[in-house]
Design a protein around this motif. Structure first.
Motif, PDB file in Angstrom:
ATOM      1  N   GLU A  19       0.858  -1.181   0.000  1.00  0.00           N
ATOM      2  CA  GLU A  19       0.000   0.000   0.000  1.00  0.00           C
ATOM      3  C   GLU A  19       0.899   1.237   0.000  1.00  0.00           C
ATOM      4  O   GLU A  19       2.047   1.177   0.455  1.00  0.00           O
ATOM      5  CB  GLU A  19      -0.888   0.002   1.249  1.00  0.00           C
ATOM      6  CG  GLU A  19      -1.907  -1.120   1.293  1.00  0.00           C
ATOM      7  CD  GLU A  19      -3.003  -0.955   0.252  1.00  0.00           C
ATOM      8  OE1 GLU A  19      -3.441   0.186   0.029  1.00  0.00           O
ATOM      9  OE2 GLU A  19      -3.411  -1.969  -0.329  1.00  0.00           O
ATOM     10  N   PRO A  20       0.413   2.382  -0.482  1.00  0.00           N
ATOM     11  CA  PRO A  20       1.241   3.590  -0.446  1.00  0.00           C
ATOM     12  C   PRO A  20       1.721   3.897   0.980  1.00  0.00           C
ATOM     13  O   PRO A  20       0.989   3.706   1.951  1.00  0.00           O
ATOM     14  CB  PRO A  20       0.296   4.683  -0.948  1.00  0.00           C
ATOM     15  CG  PRO A  20      -0.694   3.946  -1.803  1.00  0.00           C
ATOM     16  CD  PRO A  20      -0.885   2.622  -1.119  1.00  0.00           C
ATOM     17  N   VAL A  24       1.581   8.370   8.900  1.00  0.00           N
ATOM     18  CA  VAL A  24       1.268   7.618  10.120  1.00  0.00           C
ATOM     19  C   VAL A  24       2.166   6.384  10.203  1.00  0.00           C
ATOM     20  O   VAL A  24       2.693   6.054  11.271  1.00  0.00           O
ATOM     21  CB  VAL A  24      -0.235   7.234  10.161  1.00  0.00           C
ATOM     22  CG1 VAL A  24      -0.524   6.247  11.285  1.00  0.00           C
ATOM     23  CG2 VAL A  24      -1.088   8.484  10.300  1.00  0.00           C
ATOM     24  N   GLN A  25       2.357   5.709   9.094  1.00  0.00           N
ATOM     25  CA  GLN A  25       3.222   4.535   9.065  1.00  0.00           C
ATOM     26  C   GLN A  25       4.651   4.909   9.474  1.00  0.00           C
ATOM     27  O   GLN A  25       5.303   4.166  10.206  1.00  0.00           O
ATOM     28  CB  GLN A  25       3.204   3.944   7.650  1.00  0.00           C
ATOM     29  CG  GLN A  25       4.001   2.682   7.471  1.00  0.00           C
ATOM     30  CD  GLN A  25       3.886   2.161   6.046  1.00  0.00           C
ATOM     31  OE1 GLN A  25       3.759   2.927   5.098  1.00  0.00           O
ATOM     32  NE2 GLN A  25       3.907   0.851   5.898  1.00  0.00           N
ATOM     33  N   LEU A  26       5.130   6.062   9.020  1.00  0.00           N
ATOM     34  CA  LEU A  26       6.484   6.492   9.372  1.00  0.00           C
ATOM     35  C   LEU A  26       6.607   6.771  10.861  1.00  0.00           C
ATOM     36  O   LEU A  26       7.621   6.427  11.486  1.00  0.00           O
ATOM     37  CB  LEU A  26       6.885   7.717   8.555  1.00  0.00           C
ATOM     38  CG  LEU A  26       6.926   7.530   7.036  1.00  0.00           C
ATOM     39  CD1 LEU A  26       7.398   8.806   6.358  1.00  0.00           C
ATOM     40  CD2 LEU A  26       7.781   6.347   6.641  1.00  0.00           C
ATOM     41  N   ILE A  96       5.364   1.040  -3.138  1.00  0.00           N
ATOM     42  CA  ILE A  96       6.566   0.231  -3.330  1.00  0.00           C
ATOM     43  C   ILE A  96       6.181  -1.140  -3.863  1.00  0.00           C
ATOM     44  O   ILE A  96       5.305  -1.814  -3.313  1.00  0.00           O
ATOM     45  CB  ILE A  96       7.343   0.068  -1.999  1.00  0.00           C
ATOM     46  CG1 ILE A  96       7.716   1.442  -1.420  1.00  0.00           C
ATOM     47  CG2 ILE A  96       8.585  -0.808  -2.199  1.00  0.00           C
ATOM     48  CD1 ILE A  96       8.544   2.324  -2.332  1.00  0.00           C
ATOM     49  N   THR A  97       6.827  -1.530  -4.950  1.00  0.00           N
ATOM     50  CA  THR A  97       6.644  -2.848  -5.531  1.00  0.00           C
ATOM     51  C   THR A  97       7.929  -3.630  -5.335  1.00  0.00           C
ATOM     52  O   THR A  97       9.015  -3.169  -5.707  1.00  0.00           O
ATOM     53  CB  THR A  97       6.319  -2.749  -7.035  1.00  0.00           C
ATOM     54  OG1 THR A  97       5.125  -1.981  -7.195  1.00  0.00           O
ATOM     55  CG2 THR A  97       6.131  -4.128  -7.653  1.00  0.00           C
ATOM     56  N   GLU A 121      10.991  -1.008  -5.777  1.00  0.00           N
ATOM     57  CA  GLU A 121      10.947   0.151  -6.660  1.00  0.00           C
ATOM     58  C   GLU A 121       9.675   0.952  -6.447  1.00  0.00           C
ATOM     59  O   GLU A 121       8.649   0.411  -6.027  1.00  0.00           O
ATOM     60  CB  GLU A 121      11.084  -0.275  -8.121  1.00  0.00           C
ATOM     61  CG  GLU A 121      10.023  -1.237  -8.580  1.00  0.00           C
ATOM     62  CD  GLU A 121      10.289  -1.840  -9.948  1.00  0.00           C
ATOM     63  OE1 GLU A 121      11.421  -1.763 -10.452  1.00  0.00           O
ATOM     64  OE2 GLU A 121       9.349  -2.410 -10.502  1.00  0.00           O
ATOM     65  N   LYS A 122       9.776   2.247  -6.742  1.00  0.00           N
ATOM     66  CA  LYS A 122       8.598   3.104  -6.610  1.00  0.00           C
ATOM     67  C   LYS A 122       8.095   3.571  -7.963  1.00  0.00           C
ATOM     68  O   LYS A 122       7.244   4.430  -8.040  1.00  0.00           O
ATOM     69  CB  LYS A 122       8.869   4.287  -5.687  1.00  0.00           C
ATOM     70  CG  LYS A 122       9.913   5.266  -6.167  1.00  0.00           C
ATOM     71  CD  LYS A 122      10.043   6.401  -5.169  1.00  0.00           C
ATOM     72  CE  LYS A 122      11.040   7.439  -5.609  1.00  0.00           C
ATOM     73  NZ  LYS A 122      11.097   8.543  -4.657  1.00  0.00           N
TER      74      LYS A 122
END
Length: 137
Positions: A19-20, A24-26, A96-97, A121-122
Motif C-alpha cells: 500500500e502507499p 502515520v506509518q512512518l 513500493i513494488t 521500486e517506486k
C-alpha cells in the motif's frame, strides 16, 4: 510460495505491491524501531534541510523486501541469508513494488538452495532498494 523444482535461473518472480507509504506509518515505524530522526516524521524539519518533506526510513523498505522474501519462501523454504542496499528516497504516497529474479539454484551438502536478486521500486527504473536472499528448500 516457491517450489525449487519449478525455478530456473533468470526467472522473474511474482511482484508484491505494498500500500502507499503514509506519514502515520512512518511515525509508527519510528516508535517500533527507535529511530526518531525528525527527517522521517517532521515535514518542517525536512524542509529546513532541503527536502520536499519527510522520507521513509531505509530500514522500512528493507522490511518490505524481507516481508516479500518470507512470502515467497512460505512453508517450503527457510531464509538463510538476506542483504539489501539502499537506493532512491521513498516519500509518503509512494507505492513500493517488490520484485525478484532467480539468480541461481544449487545443491550443497545434501540441501538445495535458490539465490534471489531483489528489488524494491517506486516506479519504472526508480529503485529504492536492492538486495539478495538465499532460500534453503
Amino acid at each position: 510460495m516457491l517450489e525449487l523444482a519449478q525455478l530456473t535461473t533468470g526467472q522473474e518472480l511474482p511482484a508484491y505491491i505494498k500500500e502507499p507509504v503514509t506519514k502515520v506509518q512512518l511515525v509508527k515505524y519510528a516508535g517500533a524501531s527507535g529511530d526518531f530522526n525528525p527527517l522521517h516524521t517532521d515535514d518542517a524539519f525536512a524542509q529546513k534541510i532541503g527536502m520536499p518533506g519527510v522520507i521513509a526510513h531505509g530500514m522500512l523498505i528493507m522490511g518490505f523486501l524481507g516481508e516479500y522474501v518470507n512470502h515467497l519462501a512460505g512453508t517450503l523454504a527457510t531464509v538463510k541469508d538476506f542483504s539489501m542496499r539502499f537506493g532512491a528516497m521513498t516519500f509518503p504516497k509512494d507505492t513500493i513494488t517488490c520484485r525478484g529474479v532467480i539468480k541461481e539454484t544449487y545443491e550443497k551438502d545434501g540441501s538445495r538452495f535458490a539465490v534471489l536478486t531483489l528489488y524494491a521500486e517506486k516506479g519504472p527504473e526508480k529503485i529504492v532498494g536492492s538486495g539478495e536472499a538465499t532460500l534453503q528448500f
